[in-house]
Structures are given as C-alpha cells and as structure tokens.
Design a protein around this motif. Structure first.
Motif, PDB file in Angstrom:
ATOM      1  N   ALA A  56       1.090  15.509   7.935  1.00 30.62           N
ATOM      2  CA  ALA A  56       2.263  14.764   7.471  1.00 30.62           C
ATOM      3  C   ALA A  56       3.461  15.681   7.273  1.00 30.62           C
ATOM      4  O   ALA A  56       4.594  15.347   7.642  1.00 30.62           O
ATOM      5  N   ARG A  57       3.233  16.862   6.702  1.00 29.88           N
ATOM      6  CA  ARG A  57       4.342  17.799   6.476  1.00 29.88           C
ATOM      7  C   ARG A  57       4.936  18.281   7.791  1.00 29.88           C
ATOM      8  O   ARG A  57       6.161  18.408   7.927  1.00 29.88           O
ATOM      9  N   ALA A  58       4.070  18.557   8.769  1.00 28.99           N
ATOM     10  CA  ALA A  58       4.540  19.129  10.031  1.00 28.99           C
ATOM     11  C   ALA A  58       5.411  18.151  10.809  1.00 28.99           C
ATOM     12  O   ALA A  58       6.280  18.572  11.581  1.00 28.99           O
ATOM     13  N   ILE A  59       5.188  16.852  10.627  1.00 27.57           N
ATOM     14  CA  ILE A  59       6.010  15.880  11.336  1.00 27.57           C
ATOM     15  C   ILE A  59       7.075  15.275  10.427  1.00 27.57           C
ATOM     16  O   ILE A  59       7.724  14.291  10.783  1.00 27.57           O
ATOM     17  N   GLY A  60       7.269  15.887   9.248  1.00 25.27           N
ATOM     18  CA  GLY A  60       8.377  15.512   8.379  1.00 25.27           C
ATOM     19  C   GLY A  60       8.271  14.138   7.766  1.00 25.27           C
ATOM     20  O   GLY A  60       9.297  13.474   7.539  1.00 25.27           O
ATOM     21  N   LEU A  61       7.054  13.685   7.456  1.00 31.86           N
ATOM     22  CA  LEU A  61       6.860  12.347   6.919  1.00 31.86           C
ATOM     23  C   LEU A  61       6.339  12.401   5.492  1.00 31.86           C
ATOM     24  O   LEU A  61       5.719  13.373   5.076  1.00 31.86           O
ATOM     25  N   SER A  62       6.591  11.332   4.752  1.00 31.26           N
ATOM     26  CA  SER A  62       6.086  11.243   3.380  1.00 31.26           C
ATOM     27  C   SER A  62       4.573  11.042   3.406  1.00 31.26           C
ATOM     28  O   SER A  62       4.017  10.423   4.324  1.00 31.26           O
ATOM     29  N   PHE A  63       3.903  11.559   2.367  1.00 33.54           N
ATOM     30  CA  PHE A  63       2.448  11.556   2.323  1.00 33.54           C
ATOM     31  C   PHE A  63       1.981  11.098   0.953  1.00 33.54           C
ATOM     32  O   PHE A  63       2.559  11.482  -0.069  1.00 33.54           O
ATOM     33  N   SER A  64       0.940  10.261   0.941  1.00 30.34           N
ATOM     34  CA  SER A  64       0.326   9.887  -0.336  1.00 30.34           C
ATOM     35  C   SER A  64      -1.192   9.850  -0.156  1.00 30.34           C
ATOM     36  O   SER A  64      -1.695   9.592   0.940  1.00 30.34           O
ATOM     37  N   ARG A  65      -1.888  10.127  -1.248  1.00 25.26           N
ATOM     38  CA  ARG A  65      -3.349  10.142  -1.215  1.00 25.26           C
ATOM     39  C   ARG A  65      -3.870   9.150  -2.248  1.00 25.26           C
ATOM     40  O   ARG A  65      -3.439   9.157  -3.402  1.00 25.26           O
ATOM     41  N   ILE A  66      -4.785   8.295  -1.803  1.00 22.48           N
ATOM     42  CA  ILE A  66      -5.396   7.309  -2.682  1.00 22.48           C
ATOM     43  C   ILE A  66      -6.885   7.639  -2.786  1.00 22.48           C
ATOM     44  O   ILE A  66      -7.598   7.638  -1.780  1.00 22.48           O
ATOM     45  N   GLN A  67      -7.324   7.947  -3.995  1.00 27.36           N
ATOM     46  CA  GLN A  67      -8.757   8.186  -4.211  1.00 27.36           C
ATOM     47  C   GLN A  67      -9.405   6.850  -4.528  1.00 27.36           C
ATOM     48  O   GLN A  67      -9.211   6.282  -5.604  1.00 27.36           O
ATOM     49  N   LEU A  68     -10.140   6.313  -3.579  1.00 29.37           N
ATOM     50  CA  LEU A  68     -10.723   4.989  -3.747  1.00 29.37           C
ATOM     51  C   LEU A  68     -11.997   5.066  -4.576  1.00 29.37           C
ATOM     52  O   LEU A  68     -12.864   5.906  -4.335  1.00 29.37           O
ATOM     53  N   THR A  69     -12.100   4.172  -5.553  1.00 30.48           N
ATOM     54  CA  THR A  69     -13.246   4.102  -6.460  1.00 30.48           C
ATOM     55  C   THR A  69     -13.625   2.632  -6.645  1.00 30.48           C
ATOM     56  O   THR A  69     -12.827   1.730  -6.345  1.00 30.48           O
ATOM     57  N   PRO A  70     -14.827   2.353  -7.148  1.00 27.65           N
ATOM     58  CA  PRO A  70     -15.254   0.957  -7.299  1.00 27.65           C
ATOM     59  C   PRO A  70     -14.356   0.125  -8.209  1.00 27.65           C
ATOM     60  O   PRO A  70     -14.292  -1.100  -8.058  1.00 27.65           O
ATOM     61  N   ASP A  71     -13.686   0.758  -9.175  1.00 24.53           N
ATOM     62  CA  ASP A  71     -12.854  -0.009 -10.110  1.00 24.53           C
ATOM     63  C   ASP A  71     -11.401  -0.108  -9.667  1.00 24.53           C
ATOM     64  O   ASP A  71     -10.568  -0.670 -10.378  1.00 24.53           O
ATOM     65  N   LEU A  72     -11.061   0.424  -8.489  1.00 22.67           N
ATOM     66  CA  LEU A  72      -9.686   0.357  -8.009  1.00 22.67           C
ATOM     67  C   LEU A  72      -9.359  -1.069  -7.573  1.00 22.67           C
ATOM     68  O   LEU A  72     -10.133  -1.705  -6.849  1.00 22.67           O
ATOM     69  N   MET A  73      -8.209  -1.577  -7.998  1.00 18.55           N
ATOM     70  CA  MET A  73      -7.783  -2.928  -7.674  1.00 18.55           C
ATOM     71  C   MET A  73      -6.710  -2.904  -6.586  1.00 18.55           C
ATOM     72  O   MET A  73      -6.028  -1.892  -6.404  1.00 18.55           O
ATOM     73  N   PRO A  74      -6.514  -4.014  -5.870  1.00 20.42           N
ATOM     74  CA  PRO A  74      -5.467  -4.048  -4.834  1.00 20.42           C
ATOM     75  C   PRO A  74      -4.093  -3.645  -5.344  1.00 20.42           C
ATOM     76  O   PRO A  74      -3.338  -2.965  -4.637  1.00 20.42           O
ATOM     77  N   ALA A  75      -3.753  -4.044  -6.575  1.00 21.65           N
ATOM     78  CA  ALA A  75      -2.434  -3.692  -7.124  1.00 21.65           C
ATOM     79  C   ALA A  75      -2.264  -2.189  -7.276  1.00 21.65           C
ATOM     80  O   ALA A  75      -1.138  -1.673  -7.226  1.00 21.65           O
ATOM     81  N   ASP A  76      -3.369  -1.455  -7.455  1.00 19.18           N
ATOM     82  CA  ASP A  76      -3.286  -0.001  -7.576  1.00 19.18           C
ATOM     83  C   ASP A  76      -2.874   0.647  -6.261  1.00 19.18           C
ATOM     84  O   ASP A  76      -2.397   1.790  -6.248  1.00 19.18           O
ATOM     85  N   ILE A  77      -3.059  -0.070  -5.165  1.00 15.81           N
ATOM     86  CA  ILE A  77      -2.676   0.436  -3.848  1.00 15.81           C
ATOM     87  C   ILE A  77      -1.327  -0.121  -3.413  1.00 15.81           C
ATOM     88  O   ILE A  77      -0.450   0.617  -2.942  1.00 15.81           O
ATOM     89  N   LEU A  78      -1.148  -1.421  -3.591  1.00 15.73           N
ATOM     90  CA  LEU A  78       0.042  -2.086  -3.063  1.00 15.73           C
ATOM     91  C   LEU A  78       1.244  -1.988  -3.986  1.00 15.73           C
ATOM     92  O   LEU A  78       2.387  -1.891  -3.522  1.00 15.73           O
ATOM     93  N   GLY A  79       1.009  -2.039  -5.283  1.00 13.28           N
ATOM     94  CA  GLY A  79       2.104  -2.064  -6.251  1.00 13.28           C
ATOM     95  C   GLY A  79       2.051  -3.321  -7.086  1.00 13.28           C
ATOM     96  O   GLY A  79       1.232  -4.223  -6.854  1.00 13.28           O
ATOM     97  N   THR A  80       2.959  -3.412  -8.041  1.00 12.59           N
ATOM     98  CA  THR A  80       2.923  -4.559  -8.953  1.00 12.59           C
ATOM     99  C   THR A  80       4.300  -4.824  -9.542  1.00 12.59           C
ATOM    100  O   THR A  80       5.172  -3.944  -9.573  1.00 12.59           O
ATOM    101  N   PHE A  81       4.509  -6.060  -9.994  1.00 12.11           N
ATOM    102  CA  PHE A  81       5.740  -6.408 -10.696  1.00 12.11           C
ATOM    103  C   PHE A  81       5.570  -6.125 -12.186  1.00 12.11           C
ATOM    104  O   PHE A  81       4.483  -6.277 -12.739  1.00 12.11           O
ATOM    105  N   TYR A  82       6.663  -5.717 -12.803  1.00 15.29           N
ATOM    106  CA  TYR A  82       6.662  -5.510 -14.253  1.00 15.29           C
ATOM    107  C   TYR A  82       7.993  -5.992 -14.816  1.00 15.29           C
ATOM    108  O   TYR A  82       9.016  -6.046 -14.107  1.00 15.29           O
TER     109      TYR A  82
END
Length: 307
Positions: A56-82
């Motif tokens: 990702a760094r070599a091609i100049g793009l933003s990078f994020s890492r998601i550690q997936l676990t059994p208790d992870l919910m879709p909102a933890d990946i996609l985002g949420t309203f507050y």
C-alpha cells in the motif's frame, strides 16, 4: 512507465521492507490493477501484514488493518452514525481505505463476513438507508490461517468466489530467510516510499484495460473452465465469474510483461491463483490425497493451446 518498468520499480521499493515474496507482489499488483481482491493464505509469521502494508505504501494508497474476531460486528468495519451537537454524524469504519487488510477473515461470524464481502462486491456501504462510496482504487486482502479449525467460520463457496486470486505464502527459502535475519540484525529495513501518484496509478489501470485479447485466447479460457466442470474428480467446477477474473488477470499479467496483447502463457501463469479456491473436489478423491492444484495443472496440461 510501461508495465515491466512499473512492476520492477514496485518490487525494488517493497524490498526495502520485505525480503523475497516477488510472486505474491506480482499477484497483488494484478488484483489491484484489475480491481479484484485477494485471499492470502499462510501460517502466522510469514510477513502477510508487512507485505500488505509495504504494498500500500509503495503505490501511495491509504491502508487499514482489521483484526477480525468472533465478537466483531458489521458496524466495526463499515462505520456507524452517532449523535453530536444536535445532529447525526457518520463515523467511517476501517473499510474506507484503498487497501484493507482483513486479518483472519474466517474468525469473524458470518454476518460480519457478509458485510465485508458486500463492500467488496458493490464498492459501497449502505447504513441506515444512506449509501457511501468507497475510495478508488479499492483492494481487500483477506488472510486465512490454513492450520486452524477451532473457533473459525469457514467462508462459503459463494463468498470464496468473490476473491479474484488466492495467494499462498509458505516458509521462505533458505537464502531469503537468512537475508531477512541478516537485515534484522543490522537494522537495514527502511520505510517504503510511493513510486507514483494516485493519478498515475489510475492511468496504469486504464492501460491494463486496453490490453488486447484475441478470440483464440477467449476460447482457450472457456475451454479451461469447461474442463474443470467435466473432470470426473470435480463436484463443482469454475464459475463464469472465474472466467471473467481469469481474463482480467491474464490482461494484467501481459501488461506487467511489457505487452499490449495476451498470450496463452499469461492465462497459464495466473490460472492456479484464480481457480484454486473455486473448484470443489468429490470427497472420495480428497481422501486419496488429490488436491485442487492437481486438477488445475492437469487441466492446463490437457487443454489444447491456441497457436
């Protein structure tokens, strides 16, 4: 820069952080240039995360890492309203990056896997009736540990089919592992710098779309698909989507080899990575020790190559 210059420059930059893995780098590049996604399979500690980050760094793009676990919910990946200051606001999740590393995807429960895979397919997320476009280019690199069978949720075949390529990362060869240890000892690993801008990357992606594919090559791809479906050892063969991905990957491989046309070797060079996670063997042949890779290699050997 042409395709061959581009991939050599990219590999040279990534070498600052990663030793070897050149085949994996090329396959990641093919997926990126054709807007596909990658399933990266390997045991812990073989530099899957480091490679994704360096890429990702070599091609100049933003990078994020998601550690997936059994208790992870879709909102933890996609985002949420507050609610803040008298109005509803949207907090973006880690899916809003150009390169997303979904670490140990099979540890997440099915509804979380589905949320991630929907984003991969649609390249957008819909939350509370509102749709948000994901950044372009968009590449998901999902990792799986082939050794673990406890506490995991295997990906259904229909979801596996969404991944353009499956890349296997095993133990490094002796010379590469020794070089890695030497560089670790001397502290010689350096940060990776972008080799091109986002605008230049988009031009490279457009150049890949312009690679020519003759009818003979299209017929060759179709013959390979049909051969996987007709093999007596196979329960379910490669899908039409597999043929589409095989075509796109072959075009990108031709571009990275410095050509504007596809030859049969381009198809052969990517066939195993495109097809190996899409073919389901009959149980009796699995018990005999036959693998999907054996099927793909036999199909490539027996399918007539166009002249």
């Amino acid at each position: 820069m042409d395709g061959k210059e581009f991939i050599e420059h990219l590999k040279a930059e990534i070498r600052k952080m990663v030793v070897g893995k050149e085949d994996a780098i090329e396959l990641l590049t093919i997926a990126l240039l054709t807007e596909g996604h990658v399933l990266l399979e390997g045991i812990p500690g073989v530099a899957k995360t480091t490679l994704a980050n360096a890429f990702a760094r070599a091609i100049g793009l933003s990078f994020s890492r998601i550690q997936l676990t059994p208790d992870l919910m879709p909102a933890d990946i996609l985002g949420t309203f507050y609610f803040d200051g008298g109005e509803w606001k949207f907090r973006k999740g880690p899916i809003f990056a150009n390169v997303v590393l979904a670490d140990e995807i099979n540890r997440a429960q099915p509804k979380t896997q589905s949320a991630l895979l929907e984003a991969m397919q649609e390249r957008q997320v819909t939350i509370e009736g509102r749709t948000f476009e994901l950044p372009r280019p968009f590449l998901v690199i999902a990792t799986m540990n082939p050794l673990e069978h406890e506490g995991v949720y295997p990906l259904p075949e229909a979801q596996l089919d969404r991944f353009m390529l499956k890349v296997e990362m095993g133990y490094p060869p002796r010379d590469e592992e020794m070089e890695m240890l030497r560089r670790k000892s001397k502290g010689e690993f350096r940060d990776v710098e972008p080799i091109l801008s986002r605008e230049e990357l988009v031009k490279v992606m457009e150049a890949v779309k312009g690679v020519n594919v003759g009818d003979e090559i299209i017929g060759y791809i179709h013959d390979i698909l049909v051969a996987t479906r007709n093999d007596e050892r196979v329960l379910f063969g490669a899908s039409p989507r597999a043929g589409e991905h095989l075509l796109y990957a072959a075009k990108a491989r031709a571009f990275l080899d410095g050509r504007d046309y596809v030859v049969p070797d381009d198809v052969k060079g990517v066939a195993e990575a495109v097809l190996s996670h899409r073919i389901i063997l009959k149980a009796e042949y699995e018990l005999e020790g036959i693998t999907v890779k054996d099927i793909v290699r036999d199909v490539l050997k027996e399918t007539p190559v166009p002249v």
